[in-house]
Design an enzyme around this catalytic site. Structure first.
Site, PDB file in Angstrom:
ATOM      1  N   LEU A  60       0.871  -1.167   0.000  1.00 54.82           N
ATOM      2  CA  LEU A  60       0.000   0.000   0.000  1.00 54.82           C
ATOM      3  C   LEU A  60       0.910   1.220   0.000  1.00 54.82           C
ATOM      4  O   LEU A  60       1.573   1.508   1.006  1.00 54.82           O
ATOM      5  CB  LEU A  60      -0.899   0.018   1.241  1.00 54.82           C
ATOM      6  CG  LEU A  60      -1.646  -1.265   1.607  1.00 54.82           C
ATOM      7  CD1 LEU A  60      -2.587  -1.013   2.783  1.00 54.82           C
ATOM      8  CD2 LEU A  60      -2.423  -1.810   0.422  1.00 54.82           C
ATOM      9  N   HIS A  61       0.993   1.912  -1.114  1.00 55.38           N
ATOM     10  CA  HIS A  61       1.915   3.040  -1.234  1.00 55.38           C
ATOM     11  C   HIS A  61       1.125   4.334  -1.318  1.00 55.38           C
ATOM     12  O   HIS A  61       0.365   4.548  -2.262  1.00 55.38           O
ATOM     13  CB  HIS A  61       2.798   2.891  -2.476  1.00 55.38           C
ATOM     14  CG  HIS A  61       3.887   3.923  -2.547  1.00 55.38           C
ATOM     15  ND1 HIS A  61       5.143   3.738  -2.005  1.00 55.38           N
ATOM     16  CD2 HIS A  61       3.895   5.184  -3.080  1.00 55.38           C
ATOM     17  CE1 HIS A  61       5.874   4.810  -2.200  1.00 55.38           C
ATOM     18  NE2 HIS A  61       5.143   5.703  -2.845  1.00 55.38           N
ATOM     19  N   ASP A 135      -1.350  10.658  11.581  1.00 59.49           N
ATOM     20  CA  ASP A 135      -1.521   9.812  10.404  1.00 59.49           C
ATOM     21  C   ASP A 135      -3.017   9.656  10.175  1.00 59.49           C
ATOM     22  O   ASP A 135      -3.700   8.979  10.943  1.00 59.49           O
ATOM     23  CB  ASP A 135      -0.858   8.450  10.615  1.00 59.49           C
ATOM     24  CG  ASP A 135      -0.779   7.623   9.325  1.00 59.49           C
ATOM     25  OD1 ASP A 135      -1.633   7.830   8.439  1.00 59.49           O
ATOM     26  OD2 ASP A 135       0.135   6.789   9.218  1.00 59.49           O
ATOM     27  N   ARG A 137      -4.569   8.301   7.541  1.00 52.92           N
ATOM     28  CA  ARG A 137      -4.904   7.360   6.480  1.00 52.92           C
ATOM     29  C   ARG A 137      -5.878   6.275   6.942  1.00 52.92           C
ATOM     30  O   ARG A 137      -5.746   5.744   8.038  1.00 52.92           O
ATOM     31  CB  ARG A 137      -3.631   6.711   5.930  1.00 52.92           C
ATOM     32  CG  ARG A 137      -2.778   7.664   5.131  1.00 52.92           C
ATOM     33  CD  ARG A 137      -1.463   7.051   4.726  1.00 52.92           C
ATOM     34  NE  ARG A 137      -0.593   6.799   5.873  1.00 52.92           N
ATOM     35  CZ  ARG A 137       0.645   6.334   5.781  1.00 52.92           C
ATOM     36  NH1 ARG A 137       1.149   6.056   4.584  1.00 52.92           N
ATOM     37  NH2 ARG A 137       1.381   6.141   6.861  1.00 52.92           N
TER      38      ARG A 137
END
Length: 210
Positions: A60-61, A135, A137
């Site tokens: 997962l980039h 973070d 995400r």
């Protein structure tokens, strides 16, 4: 996959030859999707033969314009992307390129955070000073993408334990957590140390002592 997530479907598949500045090249298939929960234009990069692997290797980039495109040495994103493409192509798997610039805070906010880092804060402290999450995400869309590709078990190429934790909670079986290399520069050493100290990234601090 979690019963709370709607199913996504494949929208388009297209073959694209990838060429990197160091001369490495590989043919890939790019896949787009309908129905991703966050509405972003994430893509899957299919490399090698995923069906040949007992569990496909997956990274997962998160998008990083400064590192991936401009070669910024303030992070390790560009080298991690380059490394991941080659390693996944060798074994067969998927690179999910996720439009989550700056760990989810966006490009402008990331550059604002850079300015605060220049005043002495680390990357996580800078986000907090801006009133933003360390973070932000969420990998729900990644789980949808994997399900649409028929992947329910994978080896995860990452140093970030949160990625494995989120995928597991979303119903994806992470068979093995495979660390990436440590891509150290004079400009990103403090950034890498912060990832270890704040979010338990699996980077050996001894590697970062130089």
């Amino acid at each position: 996959m979690s019963q709370n997530l709607p199913a996504a479907t494949v929208r388009t598949r297209v073959r694209v030859p990838l060429r990197f500045g160091d001369g490495y090249s590989v043919d890939a298939e790019l896949v787009t999707f309908h129905g991703l929960v966050d509405g972003a234009e994430h893509i899957a990069v299919v490399l090698g033969d995923p069906a040949a692997a007992s569990a496909p290797l997956v990274r997962l980039h998160s998008e990083c314009l400064t590192g991936d495109v401009f070669g910024s040495a303030r992070c390790d994103c560009g080298p991690q992307l380059r490394e991941a493409v080659e390693r996944i192509a060798e074994t067969g798997g998927y690179l999910l390129y996720l439009r989550q610039e700056g760990r989810g805070i966006g490009l402008y906010n990331k550059l604002d955070a850079y300015a605060l880092q220049d005043q002495g804060l680390d990357t996580y402290q800078a986000n907090a000073a801006l009133g933003l999450p360390e973070d932000g995400r969420d990998y729900s869309a990644a789980a949808q993408m994997l399900a649409a590709l028929g992947v329910d078990t994978l080896d995860l190429l990452s140093n970030n334990p949160d990625k494995a934790d989120q995928l597991t909670a979303l119903g994806i079986d992470v068979a093995e957590h495979v660390p990436t290399g440590a891509h150290v520069t004079d400009s990103n050493l403090r950034y890498l140390r912060a990832k270890v100290e704040h979010t338990n990234h699996t980077i050996q601090l001894a590697t970062l002592a130089g």
